[in-house]
Design a protein around this motif. Structure first.
Motif, short mmCIF file in Angstrom:
data_model
loop_
_atom_site.label_atom_id
_atom_site.label_comp_id
_atom_site.label_asym_id
_atom_site.label_seq_id
_atom_site.Cartn_x
_atom_site.Cartn_y
_atom_site.Cartn_z
N GLU A 10 0.81 -1.29 -0.11
CA GLU A 10 -0.06 -0.08 -0.15
C GLU A 10 0.91 1.23 -0.11
O GLU A 10 0.61 2.17 -0.62
N ALA A 11 1.99 1.32 0.91
CA ALA A 11 2.74 2.37 0.84
C ALA A 11 3.68 2.75 -0.59
O ALA A 11 3.58 3.52 -0.96
N ARG A 12 3.96 1.50 -1.13
CA ARG A 12 4.70 1.36 -2.54
C ARG A 12 3.70 2.13 -3.41
O ARG A 12 4.04 2.82 -4.41
N ARG A 13 2.37 1.72 -3.39
CA ARG A 13 1.58 2.29 -4.33
C ARG A 13 1.32 3.75 -4.41
O ARG A 13 1.35 4.41 -5.28
N VAL A 14 1.25 4.11 -3.17
CA VAL A 14 0.95 5.78 -2.85
C VAL A 14 2.34 6.48 -3.17
O VAL A 14 2.31 7.39 -4.17
N LEU A 15 3.55 5.87 -2.95
CA LEU A 15 4.88 6.32 -3.48
C LEU A 15 4.83 6.16 -5.17
O LEU A 15 5.44 7.29 -5.87
N THR A 16 4.48 5.27 -5.58
CA THR A 16 4.43 4.99 -7.08
C THR A 16 3.51 6.12 -7.74
O THR A 16 3.98 6.82 -8.77
N ALA A 17 2.39 6.25 -7.36
CA ALA A 17 1.62 7.29 -7.58
C ALA A 17 2.19 8.91 -7.82
O ALA A 17 2.31 9.61 -8.60
N PHE A 18 3.11 9.08 -6.78
CA PHE A 18 3.58 10.31 -6.53
C PHE A 18 4.91 10.43 -7.73
O PHE A 18 4.95 11.44 -8.44
N ASN A 19 5.38 9.40 -7.83
CA ASN A 19 6.51 9.26 -8.99
C ASN A 19 5.92 9.16 -10.15
O ASN A 19 6.33 9.83 -11.24
N ASP A 20 4.66 8.77 -10.72
CA ASP A 20 3.84 9.03 -11.75
C ASP A 20 3.87 10.43 -11.97
O ASP A 20 4.00 10.83 -13.27
N ALA A 28 1.05 20.37 -18.90
CA ALA A 28 -0.15 20.89 -18.39
C ALA A 28 -0.85 19.87 -17.46
O ALA A 28 -1.47 20.25 -16.54
N ALA A 29 -1.01 18.78 -18.12
CA ALA A 29 -1.66 17.60 -17.25
C ALA A 29 -0.94 17.35 -16.17
O ALA A 29 -1.69 17.34 -14.97
N GLN A 30 0.54 17.42 -16.07
CA GLN A 30 1.09 17.16 -14.79
C GLN A 30 0.90 18.31 -13.96
O GLN A 30 0.47 18.09 -12.76
N ALA A 31 0.73 19.70 -14.45
CA ALA A 31 0.60 20.62 -13.42
C ALA A 31 -0.69 20.58 -13.00
O ALA A 31 -0.95 20.93 -11.58
N ARG A 32 -1.76 20.36 -13.75
CA ARG A 32 -2.97 20.16 -12.92
C ARG A 32 -3.33 19.03 -12.09
O ARG A 32 -3.91 19.43 -11.03
N ALA A 33 -2.68 17.79 -12.19
CA ALA A 33 -2.65 16.80 -11.47
C ALA A 33 -1.98 17.05 -9.99
O ALA A 33 -2.57 16.88 -8.96
N ILE A 34 -0.83 17.87 -10.16
CA ILE A 34 -0.10 18.03 -8.80
C ILE A 34 -0.95 19.25 -8.15
O ILE A 34 -1.19 19.03 -6.93
N SER A 35 -1.69 20.14 -8.96
CA SER A 35 -2.56 21.06 -8.15
C SER A 35 -3.60 20.24 -7.65
O SER A 35 -3.72 20.63 -6.34
#
Length: 106
Positions: A10-20, A28-35
């Motif tokens: 579960e922790a790895r999934r969260v960290l993977t999502a951040f890395n993604d 632009a999509a990256q900036a929106r997702a980060i926002s």
């Protein structure tokens, strides 16, 4: 053992999502997702801290030592004490120690 692997996954999934997010090629999509993540993060962080603190408080009520709880959580015993006291962050939530000069009134 199986539950520990599930926790790690579960922790790895969260960290993977951040890395993604970091690796997205569409800026632009990256900036929106980060926002979106940053907008929701404070509430999520508070919920996670509350869940962790409730666990620590339950374990302390069972007279489990700080060291044992720290080993369970993968943090230091000092961090467990801070969690128990409701402290978080860089020390801004901790009560200030009084010095002799602060006791004097002007």
């Amino acid at each position: 053992m199986a539950e520990e692997k599930a926790v790690e996954e579960e922790a790895r999934r969260v960290l993977t999502a951040f890395n993604d997010l970091v690796e997205m090629t569409d800026e632009a999509a990256q900036a929106r997702a980060i926002s979106q993540v940053l907008r929701d993060q404070p509430a999520n962080t508070q919920r996670l801290k509350a869940i962790r603190r409730a666990y620590v408080l339950r374990r302390r009520a069972e007279n489990i030592s700080y060291r044992k709880i720290a080993a369970e959580l993968g943090v230091s015993a000092g961090t467990v004490q801070d969690i128990e006291r409701g402290y978080s962050g860089s020390g801004r939530d901790r009560p200030r120690k009084k010095t002799g000069a602060e006791d004097e009134t002007d």
